[in-house]
Design a protein around this motif. Structure first.
Motif, short mmCIF file in Angstrom:
data_model
loop_
_atom_site.label_atom_id
_atom_site.label_comp_id
_atom_site.label_asym_id
_atom_site.label_seq_id
_atom_site.Cartn_x
_atom_site.Cartn_y
_atom_site.Cartn_z
N SER A 197 3.32 8.55 -0.68
CA SER A 197 1.92 8.35 -1.03
C SER A 197 1.28 9.61 -1.61
N ARG A 238 -6.60 -0.72 -4.57
CA ARG A 238 -5.44 -1.59 -4.34
C ARG A 238 -4.34 -0.93 -3.51
N ASP A 239 -4.07 0.34 -3.75
CA ASP A 239 -2.85 0.95 -3.22
C ASP A 239 -3.06 1.91 -2.05
N SER A 270 0.85 -1.20 0.00
CA SER A 270 0.00 0.00 0.00
C SER A 270 0.87 1.23 0.00
#
Length: 397
Positions: free
Chosen positions: A12, A128-129, A5
Motif C-alpha cells: 500500500s 476506492r483503494d 483495498s
C-alpha cells in the motif's frame, strides 16, 4: 488494479508514493512560469496580458474541463485516467519549452487539460483503494504534495534559468512526470496503466445521504471561497508586502513563500485532527485560521509572518477538508466523480477571476484595504459553506 483495498496489502505504501508523485505534477508545471516570465517576455515579446494567461489558462481548464475529466475517469477507469494525466503533463511541458509563442500557449493548454483529469481521478483512487480509516491520511499526503510541487518548482526554476535558460528550466519539470509514470506503471502494472478498463471494477457503495444536493452546493461555495482566497493571496501578497512594509521584490517573494510551504502542515494535520475531532470542529478551526490572513493584514500588518503561517496551514487544510467530505459522503464512484467535478468546476471558475479582481479593486481604490475585504468575503464563504456541509461526514477512525 482489482477492487481490493490496496491499503490492506503490504504494497500500500507504493500506492501512497504514486499519489504523492502524481500530486507533484498537478501544480508545479504551471507555477514554474512565474519566476521566468521576464525572460520569456524578452525572447517571445509577450504582452502583459498574455503573460498573465500563461498562469490563468490552467486554472480555467480546471473549471471548464472538469465535467469531461469526470466522464473520462468513469469511462476509461481511474488507472488509465492517471496515466493520461501524467503523459499529458509530460507532453505539455515539452511542447511549452520547445517552440515559439503558439507552442507555449498550446503546451500550457495541454498541461491544464491533463491536470484537470488528475484533479478528478486522484480522489477517486483514494476513495476506492484505501480503507475509510486511511482515506484521510492518503488525502492529506495528496494535498501536501500539491504544495510541495508548487514550492519546489518556485524555488529551483529561477536558478536553472540562470544556468541554462528558461526553456531548460521549464522543461526540467518533465523529470517529475517521468518519475511518476515509472512508479505508477510498476504499482498498477502495464496492462492497467495503459489499457482502457471501461470503468472502476468493484465499487464501495455507501448508504445515500439525505440532502446531498444542498451539501454539494455548500461544498462548492466552500471550495470556491477557498480557491478564490488562495489564488488571490498568492498573486498579491508579495505586492502587499512591498507596498505596505517596504520590502524589496526579492524579500517579498521569499516572505510570501511561507504561505505556500506551511500548507504541508495543514494537509497532513487535518486527517490527524479528524481522528479525534468531529468534522464540524475541524472545519471551524481551519476557517478560523484562514480568517487571520485578511483580518491580521488589516489590523496588524507588521505580524505578516504570523498570518502567513496560520493562513498557510489553513489553505492546505481547507482543500483537504473538502476532498475528504466528497469521498466520504458520495454513495459510489460515479457520484463521487460527479460531485467532485461540480465542486471543482465551479470553484475553480471563481479562482480564475481572483487575481484580476483583487488587482482591479486595489487599483481603483489605491488602497489594499478594499482588496483585503474582498479576500475576507471569500474566506467567509469558505467558512460558512464548508462548516454547514460537513456535518454529515463520518468522524475519522
Amino acid at each position: 488494479m482489482s477492487g481490493r483495498s490496496l491499503a490492506r496489502l503490504p504494497a500500500s505504501w507504493i500506492l501512497l508514493a504514486c499519489i504523492g508523485l502524481l500530486a507533484l505534477n498537478l501544480r508545479g508545471p504551471f507555477v514554474a512560469v512565474a519566476p521566468v516570465v521576464g525572460l520569456m517576455q524578452a525572447e517571445l515579446s509577450f504582452s502583459p496580458v498574455m503573460l498573465g494567461l500563461l498562469t490563468s489558462i490552467p486554472v480555467l481548464c480546471f473549471s471548464l474541463a472538469a465535467p469531461l475529466a469526470s466522464l473520462a475517469a468513469r469511462k476509461f477507469g481511474a488507472e488509465f485516467a492517471v496515466t493520461l494525466t501524467i503523459l499529458g503533463v509530460l507532453a505539455g511541458v515539452l511542447v511549452r519549452s520547445s517552440g515559439g509563442p503558439a507552442m507555449v500557449v498550446a503546451g500550457t493548454v495541454l498541461i491544464g487539460a491533463a491536470i484537470t483529469v488528475g484533479n478528478i481521478a486522484a480522489p477517486l483512487i483514494i476513495r476506492r483503494d484505501f480503507a475509510p480509516a486511511r482515506q484521510g491520511t492518503a488525502m492529506g499526503i495528496y494535498t501536501a504534495a500539491l504544495n510541495i510541487g508548487s514550492f519546489l518548482t518556485s524555488v529551483v526554476t529561477a536558478p536553472l534559468a540562470d544556468l541554462a535558460g528558461w526553456r531548460f528550466a521549464l522543461g526540467s519539470v518533465a523529470v517529475l512526470a517521468v518519475a511518476a509514470i515509472v512508479v505508477w506503471t510498476l504499482a498498477v502494472g502495464p496492462r492497467s496503466a495503459f489499457l482502457v478498463s471501461g470503468g472502476d471494477g468493484a465499487d464501495t457503495k455507501r448508504p445515500p445521504v439525505s440532502g446531498l444536493g444542498w451539501i454539494t452546493a455548500g461544498l462548492t461555495a466552500g471550495f470556491g471561497g477557498q480557491a478564490f482566497s488562495y489564488y488571490g493571496v498568492t498573486a498579491w501578497l508579495p505586492s502587499y508586502l512591498h507596498d505596505e512594509l517596504g520590502m524589496s521584490v526579492a524579500e517579498a517573494g521569499a516572505a510570501s513563500s511561507i504561505f505556500q510551504i506551511l500548507a504541508i502542515v495543514g494537509g497532513l494535520g487535518v486527517p490527524f485532527a479528524a481522528k479525534y475531532w468531529g468534522p464540524t470542529a475541524v472545519a471551524v478551526t481551519v476557517g478560523a485560521l484562514w480568517l487571520t490572513v485578511p483580518v491580521g493584514l488589516l489590523l496588524a500588518p507588521q505580524l505578516w509572518w504570523l498570518w502567513s503561517v496560520l493562513g498557510g496551514v489553513a489553505q492546505g487544510g481547507g482543500i483537504t477538508v473538502i476532498f475528504i467530505a466528497i469521498i466520504r459522503l458520495a454513495r459510489d464512484q460515479a457520484s463521487a466523480g460527479k460531485m467532485s467535478a461540480t465542486v471543482q468546476g465551479l470553484g475553480y471558475a471563481l479562482a480564475a477571476v481572483a487575481p484580476p479582481l483583487v488587482g482591479f479593486v486595489h487599483d481603483i481604490s489605491a488602497s489594499w484595504t478594499p482588496a483585503l475585504l474582498v479576500i475576507l468575503a471569500s474566506v467567509l464563504a469558505f467558512c460558512i459553506g464548508t462548516t454547514l456541509s460537513v456535518r454529515k461526514v463520518p468522524k475519522g477512525r
